[in-house]
Write an enzyme that holds these catalytic residues in place. Sequence first.
Site, mmCIF file in Angstrom:
data_model
loop_
_atom_site.group_PDB
_atom_site.id
_atom_site.type_symbol
_atom_site.label_atom_id
_atom_site.label_comp_id
_atom_site.label_asym_id
_atom_site.label_seq_id
_atom_site.Cartn_x
_atom_site.Cartn_y
_atom_site.Cartn_z
ATOM 1 N N HIS A 17 36.882 114.138 24.837
ATOM 2 C CA HIS A 17 36.751 112.689 24.733
ATOM 3 C C HIS A 17 37.054 111.931 26.015
ATOM 4 O O HIS A 17 36.688 110.775 26.136
ATOM 5 C CB HIS A 17 37.633 112.142 23.589
ATOM 6 C CG HIS A 17 39.067 112.524 23.690
ATOM 7 N ND1 HIS A 17 39.580 113.635 23.068
ATOM 8 C CD2 HIS A 17 40.100 111.963 24.336
ATOM 9 C CE1 HIS A 17 40.875 113.738 23.318
ATOM 10 N NE2 HIS A 17 41.222 112.741 24.101
ATOM 11 N N GLU A 18 37.684 112.544 27.007
ATOM 12 C CA GLU A 18 37.996 111.852 28.255
ATOM 13 C C GLU A 18 36.914 112.181 29.282
ATOM 14 O O GLU A 18 36.760 113.342 29.667
ATOM 15 C CB GLU A 18 39.362 112.303 28.796
ATOM 16 C CG GLU A 18 40.516 112.049 27.844
ATOM 17 C CD GLU A 18 41.826 112.641 28.333
ATOM 18 O OE1 GLU A 18 42.829 112.517 27.606
ATOM 19 O OE2 GLU A 18 41.853 113.239 29.442
ATOM 20 N N HIS A 69 44.970 121.026 20.714
ATOM 21 C CA HIS A 69 45.240 121.223 19.282
ATOM 22 C C HIS A 69 44.010 121.833 18.593
ATOM 23 O O HIS A 69 44.131 122.748 17.774
ATOM 24 C CB HIS A 69 45.574 119.884 18.614
ATOM 25 C CG HIS A 69 46.955 119.389 18.900
ATOM 26 N ND1 HIS A 69 48.085 120.031 18.452
ATOM 27 C CD2 HIS A 69 47.385 118.298 19.579
ATOM 28 C CE1 HIS A 69 49.161 119.361 18.838
ATOM 29 N NE2 HIS A 69 48.758 118.316 19.534
ATOM 30 N N THR A 74 44.939 116.631 22.624
ATOM 31 C CA THR A 74 44.206 116.693 21.356
ATOM 32 C C THR A 74 43.196 117.841 21.384
ATOM 33 O O THR A 74 43.036 118.571 20.401
ATOM 34 C CB THR A 74 43.484 115.362 21.090
ATOM 35 O OG1 THR A 74 44.439 114.306 21.034
ATOM 36 C CG2 THR A 74 42.712 115.413 19.776
ATOM 37 N N LEU A 115 55.479 107.182 22.431
ATOM 38 C CA LEU A 115 54.083 107.592 22.418
ATOM 39 C C LEU A 115 53.922 108.985 21.831
ATOM 40 O O LEU A 115 52.890 109.309 21.249
ATOM 41 C CB LEU A 115 53.514 107.566 23.840
ATOM 42 C CG LEU A 115 52.069 108.033 23.996
ATOM 43 C CD1 LEU A 115 51.101 106.985 23.424
ATOM 44 C CD2 LEU A 115 51.724 108.313 25.455
ATOM 45 N N CYS A 140 36.890 94.751 10.933
ATOM 46 C CA CYS A 140 38.124 94.730 10.144
ATOM 47 C C CYS A 140 39.081 93.661 10.688
ATOM 48 O O CYS A 140 38.852 93.066 11.741
ATOM 49 C CB CYS A 140 38.801 96.104 10.151
ATOM 50 S SG CYS A 140 39.523 96.578 11.737
ATOM 51 N N GLU A 184 62.780 117.118 31.312
ATOM 52 C CA GLU A 184 61.690 118.084 31.162
ATOM 53 C C GLU A 184 62.250 119.496 31.274
ATOM 54 O O GLU A 184 63.183 119.752 32.034
ATOM 55 C CB GLU A 184 60.620 117.845 32.239
ATOM 56 C CG GLU A 184 59.473 118.837 32.257
ATOM 57 C CD GLU A 184 58.738 118.932 30.929
ATOM 58 O OE1 GLU A 184 58.691 120.059 30.386
ATOM 59 O OE2 GLU A 184 58.244 117.906 30.426
#
Length: 345
Positions: free
Chosen positions: A64-65, A44, A41, A263, A97, A196
């Site tokens: 974020h990690e 990106h 991410t 995923l 929620c 791969e």
Amino acid sequence: MKAIVKKQPGKGFVLDEVEIPEIKEPNEVKVKVLNASICGTDLHIWKWDDWSQERIKTPQIDGHEFVGEVVEVGPMVKGLKPGDIVASETHIPCGVCKQCKTGKMHVCKNMKILGVDRDGVFAEYVAVPEIVLWKIDPSIPKEFASVMEPLGNAIHTATAADLRGKTVLITGAGPIGAIAVQVAKISGAATIIVSEVSEYRIKMAKEMGADYIINPVEKNLVEEVMNITNGDGADVLLEMSGNTTALNQGIEALTNGGEAAILGVFPTNPVPFEMNTAVFKNITIHCITGRKMFETWQIASEWLRTKKIDLSKLITHILPMEEFEKGFELMNAKKSGKIVLKISE
């Protein structure tokens, strides 16, 4: 404090001086960031692709990690204290929620994501709600703790199906696909096949313990899987690549009545899909997002604490924060596993 910031639209980040965040809510925790790892991410956002242009508001701290040390807690924080070592769930749930109330916080309808919807963790300090922090056993290396979030992705995907005695096909051996090799082994898979195209990642998949590795550019993936399985096909597909061809070849390579856990996130929508093949084979499909909060965190913690999983071969680069650009260039070239940035001592 120092922070890696997307200051304006366009490719790249800058290392900048910004204000240290303060606790604003009674349930927040201030953390000194020790290590942070680079995620797809983040790549990106670094490249400033179409998704990033639609989602990211500049200026914003990326990342974020991470793993860090608690330095301050709000008055309503009950489970943490200064000095605790913590990792963090990227997804910050609303807590009210329907999904949050019924044990599905990982798909909260009002989700906010660190480094995407709010300032991230490529900085010396961050303030986050207590609910997303996970206390780390002191025996777990801090470099490993900084990649517990993607490890959770692999666990969530690989445990969607019962792998005991199964032949597992993993399409895509990026960092999460490579971790999934170890997760599949621990979960009882009899045979692990990896698809791969990158030579670097093929080598990494071998080191992680894959039984067979197929380069689909050089060989027909479906035919090779059928040869390995005496014509039966793989029992379980773990789709980690986000590549449409890999997804459809994976479906074709599955046995009748097999299962697929997807995923990978695809660059375009809608995605061409072998639906008739999936229907006539009676394939069960699991769509995976994030990590189960906090079931997969518990599993990851115990596997790391008891050394059932070894991430040393997955973490290929540990760089000082100032060399973040080198890390992104390596990741963009697919010449790395997980890249960890040392933010603080």
